[in-house]
Design a protein around this motif. Structure first.
Motif, short mmCIF file in Angstrom:
data_model
loop_
_atom_site.label_atom_id
_atom_site.label_comp_id
_atom_site.label_asym_id
_atom_site.label_seq_id
_atom_site.Cartn_x
_atom_site.Cartn_y
_atom_site.Cartn_z
N CYS A 160 0.82 -1.22 0.00
CA CYS A 160 0.00 0.00 0.00
C CYS A 160 0.85 1.26 0.00
CB CYS A 160 -0.91 0.01 1.21
SG CYS A 160 -1.96 -1.46 1.34
N SER A 161 2.07 1.19 -0.52
CA SER A 161 2.94 2.35 -0.59
C SER A 161 3.77 2.30 -1.86
CB SER A 161 3.87 2.40 0.64
OG SER A 161 4.76 3.49 0.55
N HIS A 162 3.57 3.31 -2.73
CA HIS A 162 4.25 3.35 -4.01
C HIS A 162 4.76 4.76 -4.27
CE1 HIS A 162 1.37 0.01 -4.19
NE2 HIS A 162 2.27 -0.59 -4.96
N SER A 183 -0.01 6.21 -0.67
CA SER A 183 0.10 5.27 0.45
C SER A 183 -1.18 5.29 1.26
CB SER A 183 1.30 5.62 1.34
OG SER A 183 1.14 6.91 1.89
N LEU A 184 -1.38 4.23 2.01
CA LEU A 184 -2.51 4.11 2.92
C LEU A 184 -2.12 4.73 4.26
CD1 LEU A 184 -5.39 2.78 3.06
CD2 LEU A 184 -4.24 0.81 4.13
N ALA A 214 -13.41 -0.97 0.29
CA ALA A 214 -13.65 -1.68 1.56
C ALA A 214 -12.80 -2.93 1.68
CB ALA A 214 -15.12 -2.07 1.66
N GLU A 215 -12.43 -3.55 0.52
CA GLU A 215 -11.68 -4.80 0.58
C GLU A 215 -10.18 -4.59 0.64
OE1 GLU A 215 -12.28 -3.77 -3.77
OE2 GLU A 215 -13.46 -3.77 -1.91
N LEU A 216 -9.72 -3.34 0.65
CA LEU A 216 -8.27 -3.07 0.65
C LEU A 216 -7.64 -3.56 1.94
CD1 LEU A 216 -6.13 -1.63 -1.14
CD2 LEU A 216 -6.41 0.36 0.34
N PRO A 217 -6.52 -4.29 1.87
CA PRO A 217 -5.85 -4.77 3.09
C PRO A 217 -5.49 -3.63 4.01
CG PRO A 217 -4.93 -5.84 1.14
CD PRO A 217 -5.85 -4.74 0.65
N GLY A 218 -5.66 -3.83 5.30
CA GLY A 218 -5.29 -2.81 6.27
C GLY A 218 -6.50 -2.08 6.83
N ARG A 219 -7.69 -2.33 6.22
CA ARG A 219 -8.89 -1.66 6.71
C ARG A 219 -9.59 -2.54 7.71
NH1 ARG A 219 -13.04 1.38 3.56
NH2 ARG A 219 -12.99 2.50 5.50
#
Length: 219
Positions: A160-162, A183-184, A214-219
């Motif tokens: 989640c970081s580019h 990034s998240l 909603a399906e993004l990892p980390g939520r």
């Protein structure tokens, strides 16, 4: 980006993803490998270590005058990591700074899991007739030399970081002219995008936020 390269390499080594060629089991004692890449004036030999599973690593380079066969420059201290490529393709020729003189890139690290690969860059100085190590370029990851005379570098810090940066040679100096980072946030509530552009001699940045799926990892 230099810090990114160092962090990625150290993490890869610590995790056991990659190992310096000289420390790998089943690696040969090293040998000179003639490179496929040449220039009108020079041929190149790379002292390479090759493992049993065909990982090739560059350790040093000899620059050979094509007319006389004499070695005109030694490039030491590369210390490349094992790469999944033929040993004769560890060195490439490319005009990095667009001055009409071919420069060199030598494979240095693969970043472990695939992204964040690095190369060592050596820019040809026509006054000394030597290839000179460029520290800043060599600290960048996933470098691409573009036809429009720009140079892009990309990196991935996690899922989640580019980051992407664009450089140009201005007055002979490598200059950052644009950047993009996404990034998240730590709480997982936002995707934060920061875009930068060189204006009036200074980098100007704009930050935007949006809600992640909603399906993004980390939520």
């Amino acid at each position: 980006m230099r810090a990114v390269r160092v962090a990625v390499v150290m993490a890869a080594l610590a995790a056991g993803w990659v190992t310096p060629a000289c420390a790998q089991d089943g690696v040969d004692a090293g040998r000179w490998v003639v490179q496929q890449a040449t220039t009108p004036d020079h041929r190149f030999r790379v002292w390479a270590f090759v493992s049993r599973d065909a990982l090739a690593a560059a350790d040093k380079v000899e620059v050979v005058d094509r007319a006389t066969g004499v070695v005109v420059q030694h490039i030491d201290g590369i210390g490349g990591m094992g790469m999944h490529r033929p040993a004769e393709t560890l060195l490439h020729v490319v005009d990095v700074n667009f001055d009409g003189h071919p420069d060199l890139s030598v494979a240095a690290g693969d970043g472990g899991a695939g992204p964040n690969n690095t190369d060592n860059f050596y820019l040809y100085d026509p006054r000394t007739r030597q290839y000179v190590f460029h520290e800043v370029l060599s600290s960048l990851t996933q470098v691409v030399i573009n036809p429009d005379h720009s140079i892009t570098s990309s990196s991935r810090g996690s899922c989640c970081s580019h980051l992407s940066e664009t450089y140009r040679f201005v007055g002979g100096q490598l200059t950052l002219v644009a950047s993009w980072e996404e990034s998240l946030t730590a709480d997982g509530a936002w995707i934060e995008t920061t875009a930068g552009r060189l204006r009036g001699g200074k980098m100007r940045y704009q930050v935007k936020r949006r809600r992640p799926p909603a399906e993004l990892p980390g939520r």
